[in-house]
Scaffold this motif. Structure first.
Motif, PDB file in Angstrom:
ATOM      1  N   VAL A 291      20.235  31.071 -18.597  1.00  0.00           N
ATOM      2  CA  VAL A 291      20.470  32.498 -18.320  1.00  0.00           C
ATOM      3  C   VAL A 291      19.447  33.354 -19.053  1.00  0.00           C
ATOM      4  O   VAL A 291      18.894  34.313 -18.486  1.00  0.00           O
ATOM      5  N   HIS A 292      19.157  33.012 -20.329  1.00  0.00           N
ATOM      6  CA  HIS A 292      18.164  33.777 -21.101  1.00  0.00           C
ATOM      7  C   HIS A 292      16.794  33.729 -20.424  1.00  0.00           C
ATOM      8  O   HIS A 292      16.073  34.723 -20.398  1.00  0.00           O
ATOM      9  N   SER A 293      16.436  32.565 -19.865  1.00  0.00           N
ATOM     10  CA  SER A 293      15.114  32.423 -19.243  1.00  0.00           C
ATOM     11  C   SER A 293      15.041  33.070 -17.862  1.00  0.00           C
ATOM     12  O   SER A 293      13.953  33.282 -17.332  1.00  0.00           O
ATOM     13  N   LYS A 294      16.209  33.396 -17.307  1.00  0.00           N
ATOM     14  CA  LYS A 294      16.254  33.964 -15.951  1.00  0.00           C
ATOM     15  C   LYS A 294      16.886  35.356 -15.937  1.00  0.00           C
ATOM     16  O   LYS A 294      17.499  35.760 -14.954  1.00  0.00           O
ATOM     17  N   LYS A 295      16.716  36.106 -17.032  1.00  0.00           N
ATOM     18  CA  LYS A 295      17.412  37.388 -17.094  1.00  0.00           C
ATOM     19  C   LYS A 295      16.865  38.415 -16.091  1.00  0.00           C
ATOM     20  O   LYS A 295      17.473  39.466 -15.902  1.00  0.00           O
ATOM     21  N   ASP A 296      15.737  38.106 -15.446  1.00  0.00           N
ATOM     22  CA  ASP A 296      15.262  38.989 -14.374  1.00  0.00           C
ATOM     23  C   ASP A 296      16.065  38.782 -13.079  1.00  0.00           C
ATOM     24  O   ASP A 296      15.811  39.431 -12.066  1.00  0.00           O
TER      25      ASP A 296
ATOM     26  N   MET B 133      21.141  30.441 -10.649  1.00  0.00           N
ATOM     27  CA  MET B 133      21.827  29.628 -11.658  1.00  0.00           C
ATOM     28  C   MET B 133      21.930  28.151 -11.262  1.00  0.00           C
ATOM     29  O   MET B 133      22.247  27.303 -12.092  1.00  0.00           O
ATOM     30  N   GLU B 134      21.678  27.829 -10.009  1.00  0.00           N
ATOM     31  CA  GLU B 134      21.900  26.466  -9.500  1.00  0.00           C
ATOM     32  C   GLU B 134      21.156  25.406 -10.308  1.00  0.00           C
ATOM     33  O   GLU B 134      21.716  24.360 -10.650  1.00  0.00           O
ATOM     34  N   GLU B 135      19.914  25.686 -10.635  1.00  0.00           N
ATOM     35  CA  GLU B 135      19.112  24.717 -11.402  1.00  0.00           C
ATOM     36  C   GLU B 135      19.745  24.434 -12.761  1.00  0.00           C
ATOM     37  O   GLU B 135      19.816  23.286 -13.220  1.00  0.00           O
ATOM     38  N   GLY B 136      20.223  25.471 -13.442  1.00  0.00           N
ATOM     39  CA  GLY B 136      20.852  25.304 -14.752  1.00  0.00           C
ATOM     40  C   GLY B 136      22.144  24.500 -14.661  1.00  0.00           C
ATOM     41  O   GLY B 136      22.430  23.666 -15.529  1.00  0.00           O
ATOM     42  N   TYR B 137      22.929  24.757 -13.610  1.00  0.00           N
ATOM     43  CA  TYR B 137      24.171  23.996 -13.436  1.00  0.00           C
ATOM     44  C   TYR B 137      23.878  22.510 -13.250  1.00  0.00           C
ATOM     45  O   TYR B 137      24.566  21.646 -13.811  1.00  0.00           O
ATOM     46  N   LYS B 138      22.864  22.211 -12.447  1.00  0.00           N
ATOM     47  CA  LYS B 138      22.528  20.808 -12.193  1.00  0.00           C
ATOM     48  C   LYS B 138      22.114  20.091 -13.473  1.00  0.00           C
ATOM     49  O   LYS B 138      22.498  18.945 -13.715  1.00  0.00           O
TER      50      LYS B 138
ATOM     51  N   SER C 162      23.894  44.994 -17.025  1.00  0.00           N
ATOM     52  CA  SER C 162      23.919  43.522 -16.975  1.00  0.00           C
ATOM     53  C   SER C 162      23.066  42.932 -18.083  1.00  0.00           C
ATOM     54  O   SER C 162      23.478  41.974 -18.759  1.00  0.00           O
ATOM     55  N   LYS C 163      21.879  43.486 -18.281  1.00  0.00           N
ATOM     56  CA  LYS C 163      20.985  42.974 -19.316  1.00  0.00           C
ATOM     57  C   LYS C 163      21.577  43.145 -20.717  1.00  0.00           C
ATOM     58  O   LYS C 163      21.369  42.309 -21.598  1.00  0.00           O
ATOM     59  N   ARG C 164      22.318  44.254 -20.899  1.00  0.00           N
ATOM     60  CA  ARG C 164      22.906  44.511 -22.217  1.00  0.00           C
ATOM     61  C   ARG C 164      24.157  43.661 -22.480  1.00  0.00           C
ATOM     62  O   ARG C 164      24.463  43.366 -23.636  1.00  0.00           O
ATOM     63  N   SER C 165      24.842  43.268 -21.421  1.00  0.00           N
ATOM     64  CA  SER C 165      26.172  42.668 -21.623  1.00  0.00           C
ATOM     65  C   SER C 165      26.256  41.171 -21.318  1.00  0.00           C
ATOM     66  O   SER C 165      27.247  40.535 -21.686  1.00  0.00           O
ATOM     67  N   TYR C 166      25.232  40.593 -20.680  1.00  0.00           N
ATOM     68  CA  TYR C 166      25.389  39.199 -20.244  1.00  0.00           C
ATOM     69  C   TYR C 166      25.555  38.234 -21.418  1.00  0.00           C
ATOM     70  O   TYR C 166      26.265  37.230 -21.329  1.00  0.00           O
ATOM     71  N   GLY C 167      24.896  38.524 -22.558  1.00  0.00           N
ATOM     72  CA  GLY C 167      24.990  37.642 -23.716  1.00  0.00           C
ATOM     73  C   GLY C 167      26.415  37.550 -24.240  1.00  0.00           C
ATOM     74  O   GLY C 167      26.928  36.459 -24.523  1.00  0.00           O
ATOM     75  N   GLU C 168      27.070  38.702 -24.351  1.00  0.00           N
ATOM     76  CA  GLU C 168      28.440  38.737 -24.839  1.00  0.00           C
ATOM     77  C   GLU C 168      29.385  38.053 -23.852  1.00  0.00           C
ATOM     78  O   GLU C 168      30.316  37.345 -24.252  1.00  0.00           O
ATOM     79  N   LYS C 169      29.146  38.269 -22.558  1.00  0.00           N
ATOM     80  CA  LYS C 169      29.994  37.638 -21.533  1.00  0.00           C
ATOM     81  C   LYS C 169      29.877  36.121 -21.583  1.00  0.00           C
ATOM     82  O   LYS C 169      30.871  35.393 -21.476  1.00  0.00           O
TER      83      LYS C 169
ATOM     84  N   LEU D 156      24.735  40.088  -3.890  1.00  0.00           N
ATOM     85  CA  LEU D 156      24.551  40.197  -5.344  1.00  0.00           C
ATOM     86  C   LEU D 156      24.993  38.917  -6.038  1.00  0.00           C
ATOM     87  O   LEU D 156      24.238  38.325  -6.827  1.00  0.00           O
ATOM     88  N   THR D 157      26.217  38.484  -5.745  1.00  0.00           N
ATOM     89  CA  THR D 157      26.735  37.264  -6.384  1.00  0.00           C
ATOM     90  C   THR D 157      25.994  36.035  -5.890  1.00  0.00           C
ATOM     91  O   THR D 157      25.716  35.106  -6.671  1.00  0.00           O
ATOM     92  N   GLU D 158      25.645  36.003  -4.601  1.00  0.00           N
ATOM     93  CA  GLU D 158      24.952  34.830  -4.045  1.00  0.00           C
ATOM     94  C   GLU D 158      23.567  34.658  -4.666  1.00  0.00           C
ATOM     95  O   GLU D 158      23.120  33.531  -4.900  1.00  0.00           O
ATOM     96  N   THR D 159      22.871  35.764  -4.927  1.00  0.00           N
ATOM     97  CA  THR D 159      21.547  35.671  -5.561  1.00  0.00           C
ATOM     98  C   THR D 159      21.672  35.088  -6.969  1.00  0.00           C
ATOM     99  O   THR D 159      20.894  34.211  -7.366  1.00  0.00           O
ATOM    100  N   ILE D 160      22.655  35.573  -7.714  1.00  0.00           N
ATOM    101  CA  ILE D 160      22.893  35.021  -9.057  1.00  0.00           C
ATOM    102  C   ILE D 160      23.215  33.532  -8.968  1.00  0.00           C
ATOM    103  O   ILE D 160      22.707  32.710  -9.746  1.00  0.00           O
TER     104      ILE D 160
END
Length: 834
Positions: free
Chosen positions: A735-740, A708-713, A572-579, A700-704
């Motif tokens: 996403v970059h600031s929350k990659k953990d 992400m909720e704050e960024g969407y708002k 996930s850490k390696r691929s999220y940027g491209e996605k 897994l998806t619910e945690t993400i």
């Protein structure tokens, strides 16, 4: 009053008298012995009374005929059985006999009654269940609430009741023939409206049996006023901000269609606040009062006509229907109940619209129903079925929700309209028949090949769980070119009948009742004081060993998941940027994507464009995590009911009561209860695991999504110039600031697994400890004598195939022979006991 009486009254067209029979506490036993005077008091009206007496007479004649059949079989085999017993008992040296041989011997040693039941599926089982329920109701009333053991027993009797209901989800695009298929299968030609070119089912429709009445009923559940107010505001904002939008745009058409359905053309001149005035809802006061609307009709035709405004959208709804209102935009779900449909007594068919609903409560209900389906039907036109894009997209979009995230055991890919052929006018009936059969075989082969190429689906389902049907509702009803069997409608009916079979529920109830009565009689009779400490010690030792085995297996499972998730986090850490780049920028320019991204951020990362593929940014970001565990998850939590979770370790849990019964003969009754308790607690744990595993998988998806909720708002707040650029940058930076968040998702899932492990061990330990401590360490002298009831239930227990004691003890053959005389005595005793 019990279900047997209620169902019989409904079957006989006498549902209006149910309450009277209930008030007079008429159960299955008292029903059979009613005399004319009592019937006159129950049903004072001559017409219904005559009908009741006629049906009661037929019922008794049918039961007597069945019993005579059993008696005849028993009488013919009794002497033969006695001779067989001597011949089949194995010698002590017969240790090399294969398991199959021993099972064959056990089968031969079963009572004729039990063997007859096995050869006649469902034979008198409803009567047996009714009898045992009546007995347990009687025993429950005799127990007081003054001591701990009595209170424990009363709760155990109440817990015997379970409501088994299987859900079959029916998916398919508009025009695929879902409604016609359901109508044909339940043999109600005009129940669900179908056939209109312009109309389609727009709300979720559940179809089940009406066991309370002979009328056709529809129960309509609405969304709340607040939800419609929010939806209305969103529509108005969307339309105001997109006045120049292409009128053919799906989202634009969807908003206009819903508003026009409910308000006609008035919505164009009104604000969203004005459109919430009560005058627009005067025909449906239930919506304003947050109540459900009930429609009751004498026929399927009548109900269908009344339901259409609540279930169907029509692109031509304004033409010729001026002034007519359509209420489907306000409807959450419609439950249709059909009388005299035993096929649906324990099965609900759910006609599911697409998952493109922006209403949150409808969306949550949709997800819940889909996740609870034990079978899914994908319905598509047979023409190009193998390469039908919409059908496969539907299946792929729900595969994780019904697979690892649900409890689906079977997928049925149903190709409809199999009777239609091109250029068939000049062919003979025989040639048409042969061409249809050949084309159907080719379609099945093509669909199976396509399934094998769909890796996204096959992650969750095996070849054995995927079946293809080619059906023709029209031919099933008219039979012009195909026999009923060739339409394959009977195959689907047979499948539903298997789902509907309540044999396992009857076995569970009767075996549970047998155990409870055994405990009452054992505690009442005493006689174990000198051994109870010894028995309890052995039980505790067995339980400690079994719990240790379960804990070990679950710890190993959690370790395996942790390894998979670690790999998933790294990927996930390696691929999220491209996605993110592919989603936010690749091939997406101009105003069209601006509207799509705006919808995504306004709806928590999810956008469901009408008739297009679902967009879910949260699932995309979590995909490496879910991919990493899919295989391990399916192995740990198989949906196949024959397999047990955690490699079957819970299924194999046992206190070894059979060997203890041999060792401590005078504790047999108490140990018999503990044996049935084992089965009940394992069934309870299986149900709990089935529900909890859905939450574990979706975490897994619910945690993400939560992270992400704050960024969407923040992204949703932008408007005007550079909105698209600002939304893209905001999402990317968040996403970059929350990659953990990938690590957090992993930890959340592991904690849920550990919590499940703790709950399972705690429930097993506390429940079984309480059961055997109350069985052996509590004074039962105040309990009633239930020896008669115990004998009656034991006879029923022995009659039922599939009970835990089907493996007959080779040293207790005489107890297994139920003679014709014993059967008759059971009938006589039954009436006096209840």
């Amino acid at each position: 009053m019990d279900d047997f009486v209620r169902n019989k009254l409904a079957e006989w067209g006498l549902s209006e008298w149910v309450e009277k029979f209930k008030d007079e506490q008429i159960d299955a036993e008292s029903l059979r012995v009613l005399d004319d005077r009592e019937i006159d008091n129950l049903i004072p009206k001559a017409g219904p009374r005559v009908k009741f007496k006629k049906n009661l007479k037929l019922l008794k004649e049918e039961e007597n005929s069945n019993r005579e059949t059993v008696n005849s079989v028993q009488c013919e085999q009794e002497h033969e059985e006695a001779a067989d017993v001597v011949q089949v008992l194995p010698s002590t040296s017969d240790t090399g006999k294969r398991k199959s041989d021993l099972q064959s011997d056990a089968s031969r040693l079963q009572s004729p009654a039990k063997r007859q039941c096995q050869s006649m599926p469902g034979f008198e089982e409803s009567i047996i269940l009714s009898d045992v329920k009546s007995i347990m109701t009687f025993v429950h009333a005799r127990l007081n609430d003054q001591d701990k053991l009595s209170a424990f027993l009363k709760k155990k009797i109440s817990d015997l009741e379970t409501d088994k209901r299987e859900l079959v989800g029916v998916f398919g695009k508009t025009g695929a023939g879902k409604s016609s298929l359901i109508n044909a299968i339940i043999e109600e030609k005009n129940l669900l409206p179908s056939g209109s070119i312009n109309a389609c089912t727009s709300v979720m429709i559940k179809v089940e049996a009406n066991t309370r009445s002979t009328k056709y009923e529809a129960e309509i559940e609405f969304i709340t006023k607040e939800e419609w107010k929010d939806e209305l505001w969103s529509f108005c904002q969307f339309l105001d901000n997109n006045e120049d939008q292409d009128k053919k745009d799906d989202d634009y058409r969807d908003a206009v269609e819903k508003l026009t359905a409910l308000y006609g053309e008035e919505w164009k001149e009104k604000s969203s606040e004005n459109l919430m005035e009560n005058k627009y809802f005067k025909e449906i006061p239930e919506f304003l009062q947050s109540r459900r609307k009930i429609l009751r009709c004498e026929s399927a035709n009548e109900l269908s006509a009344k339901c259409v405004k609540y279930t169907r959208s029509d692109s031509k709804q304004g033409e010729g229907n001026e002034g007519k209102k359509w209420f489907w935009p306000l409807v959450k779900c419609v439950t249709v109940r059909v009388p005299n449909k035993s096929l649906l007594q324990h099965v609900t068919l759910v006609d599911l619209p697409g998952n493109d609903d922006c209403n949150k409560s409808r969306d949550q209900m949709w997800k819940g129903i889909v996740g609870d389906c034990s079978t899914v039907w994908i319905v598509t036109d047979i023409n190009r079925a193998a390469c039908e894009k919409a059908a496969w997209e539907i299946l792929e979009s729900v595969s994780s929700l019904i697979g690892n995230g649900g409890e689906c055991q079977q997928i049925h890919f149903i190709c409809t309209k199999s009777d239609l052929l091109d250029d068939s006018d000049d062919l003979s009936r025989a040639h048409i028949h042969d061409r249809i059969v050949m084309r159907n075989l080719q379609a099945k082969d093509g669909v199976r090949k396509e399934f094998n190429m769909r890796s996204k689906i096959k992650k969750h389902f095996t070849d054995d769980s995927f079946k293809v049907f080619t059906v023709s509702s029209k031919e099933f009803l008219k039979g012009k070119h195909l026999s009923p069997e060739e339409t394959e409608i009977p195959k689907l009916q047979g499948f539903l009948q298997e789902l509907n079979d309540c044999h396992s529920e009857i076995v569970n109830y009767v075996s549970g009742a047998y155990g409870i009565l055994a405990l009452i009689q054992g505690a009442n009779s005493g006689g174990v004081d000198d051994k109870k400490g010894e028995v309890c010690s052995e039980l505790e030792r067995h339980m400690i060993l079994q719990l240790a085995n379960i804990n070990k297996e679950m710890e190993e499972t959690i370790t395996a998941f942790e390894k998979c998730l670690n790999d998933g986090v790294e990927k996930s850490k390696r691929s999220y940027g491209e996605k993110l780049k592919n989603f936010l920028y690749h091939g997406k320019k101009g105003g069209a994507f601006h509207r799509v991204l705006k919808c995504v951020v306004e709806n928590g990362g999810v956008h469901k464009p009408k008739n297009k593929t679902l967009i879910n940014l949260n699932m995309m970001l979590a995909s490496c995590l879910t991919d990493s565990i899919d295989e391990e998850f399916r192995k740990t939590f198989p949906n196949d009911s024959e397999c047990g979770a955690f490699n079957g370790v819970i299924k194999s849990f046992s206190l070894n009561t059979d060997s203890l019964i041999e060792k401590y003969k005078n504790t047999e009754l108490q140990l018999r209860f503990l044996k049935t308790e084992e089965e009940k607690i394992k069934a309870k744990l299986n149900r709990m695991i089935r529900e909890q595993k859905k939450k574990v998988y979706s975490s897994l998806t619910e945690t993400i999504e939560n992270i992400m909720e704050e960024g969407y708002k923040k992204a949703a707040e932008f408007s005007g110039k550079d909105t698209l650029y600002n939304m893209r940058e905001t999402i990317k930076n968040h996403v970059h600031s929350k990659k953990d968040m990938f690590e957090q998702a992993k930890n959340t899932m592991l904690e849920k697994l550990r919590s499940l492990r703790r709950d399972i061990l705690e429930i097993l330990e506390t429940t079984m400890k309480e059961s055997f401590e109350l069985s052996f360490k509590t004074d039962g002298s105040s309990l009633p004598d239930v020896s008669t009831e115990l004998d009656m239930v034991k006879k029923h227990y022995d009659e039922l195939p599939g009970t835990p004691d089907d493996e007959v003890s080779l040293t207790g053959v005489a107890d297994q022979v139920v003679t014709a005389e014993a059967w008759t005595q059971t009938g006589l005793t039954r009436g006096s006991a209840v």
